[in-house]
Design a protein around this motif. Structure first.
Motif, PDB file in Angstrom:
ATOM      1  N   LEU A 181      58.158  -8.104  -8.680  1.00 46.13           N
ATOM      2  CA  LEU A 181      57.275  -8.026  -9.838  1.00 46.13           C
ATOM      3  C   LEU A 181      56.633  -6.647  -9.849  1.00 46.13           C
ATOM      4  O   LEU A 181      56.009  -6.235  -8.870  1.00 46.13           O
ATOM      5  N   SER A 182      56.780  -5.943 -10.947  1.00 55.59           N
ATOM      6  CA  SER A 182      56.216  -4.601 -11.044  1.00 55.59           C
ATOM      7  C   SER A 182      54.700  -4.677 -11.180  1.00 55.59           C
ATOM      8  O   SER A 182      54.135  -5.697 -11.594  1.00 55.59           O
ATOM      9  N   ARG A 222      59.369  -0.367  -2.486  1.00 54.64           N
ATOM     10  CA  ARG A 222      58.936   0.978  -2.865  1.00 54.64           C
ATOM     11  C   ARG A 222      59.571   1.442  -4.178  1.00 54.64           C
ATOM     12  O   ARG A 222      60.774   1.350  -4.362  1.00 54.64           O
ATOM     13  N   GLY A 223      58.712   1.902  -5.072  1.00 56.91           N
ATOM     14  CA  GLY A 223      59.179   2.401  -6.355  1.00 56.91           C
ATOM     15  C   GLY A 223      59.330   1.331  -7.417  1.00 56.91           C
ATOM     16  O   GLY A 223      59.580   1.639  -8.579  1.00 56.91           O
ATOM     17  N   PHE A 224      59.165   0.037  -7.033  1.00 59.70           N
ATOM     18  CA  PHE A 224      59.356  -1.052  -7.991  1.00 59.70           C
ATOM     19  C   PHE A 224      58.154  -1.981  -8.082  1.00 59.70           C
ATOM     20  O   PHE A 224      57.697  -2.292  -9.171  1.00 59.70           O
TER      21      PHE A 224
END
Length: 233
Positions: A181-182, A222-224
């Protein structure tokens, strides 16, 4: 329906009086206090439905006041900060605040934030559960059990005390275990932001939730964003 009682603690006379009038015009009942110590006394005596706390207060600063309130209650708290990039924002969230608004603020923005917080405190439900759902709305993830009907959480059989915002966040994760989930999606679903907001709000709440349910239970991708580890996680 009874009026929502707002405790507003602000040392600036002009801001305090103008904001109190705006809140009262919008149908809230307001108790306004000029400093942290009187704010704490008023909280204990009146038990408001929500607290708005300025960060910079005489006597007891807003972060300390938030921490004292959180020690005694899960009442929603919104911090008012003069600078969006101030470390005071993070300190306030770490102390237990549910959201913050940057000063100077537009009255409509403050009202929207207040109503969004009150909505999620009145309705802590999340999405539908996945394969981990047990009978009677019970979800199990390793030693973590979530009763989605009773709104109770246990870890290793012991009860875990969560604020309503933390509960909403956990329910979002548990509705789709293993799914990333962002931060923006969590802001939309948990904080009711229909537009991009400050993702520090999400990060600090995830940290607080991890401290209560286990550091490894929620994984950072990481990054998401973040995801809840499943049964074997």
């Amino acid at each position: 329906m009874a009026e929502t009682h707002v405790l507003f603690v602000e040392d600036d006379d002009v801001i305090r009086e103008a904001t109190q009038l705006a809140l009262e015009r919008d149908g809230f009942r307001v108790t306004a206090m000029p400093d942290g110590l009187s704010g704490l006394d008023s909280f204990r005596a009146r038990r408001p439905d929500i607290a708005l706390l300025d960060v910079m207060l005489p006597g007891m600063d807003g972060v300390s006041l938030c921490r004292r309130i959180r020690d005694e209650s899960t009442v929603p708290v919104i911090m008012l900060s003069a600078r969006a990039d101030s470390i005071d924002v993070v300190l306030g969230l770490e102390a237990g605040a549910d959201d913050y608004v940057t000063k100077p603020f537009d009255g409509s923005v403050l009202m929207a934030r207040i109503r969004a917080v009150l909505r999620r405190f009145g309705h802590a439900g999340g999405g539908e559960g996945g394969d981990e759902r047990g009978d009677g709305g019970l979800l199990a993830f390793g030693d973590l059990e979530i009763d989605t009907e009773g709104m109770e959480v246990r870890r290793g059989g012991a009860p875990v005390a969560l604020t309503p915002t933390e509960m909403r966040l956990l329910l979002e994760f548990s509705s789709a275990p293993g799914t990333v989930l962002s931060r923006d999606k969590l802001l939309e679903r948990v904080w009711d932001y229909g537009w991009g907001g400050d993702t520090r709000v999400v990060d600090v709440h995830v940290q607080r939730l991890r401290a209560k349910i286990g550091q490894d239970r929620i994984e950072t991708v990481r990054g998401f964003g973040y995801k809840l580890r499943g049964q074997g996680g």
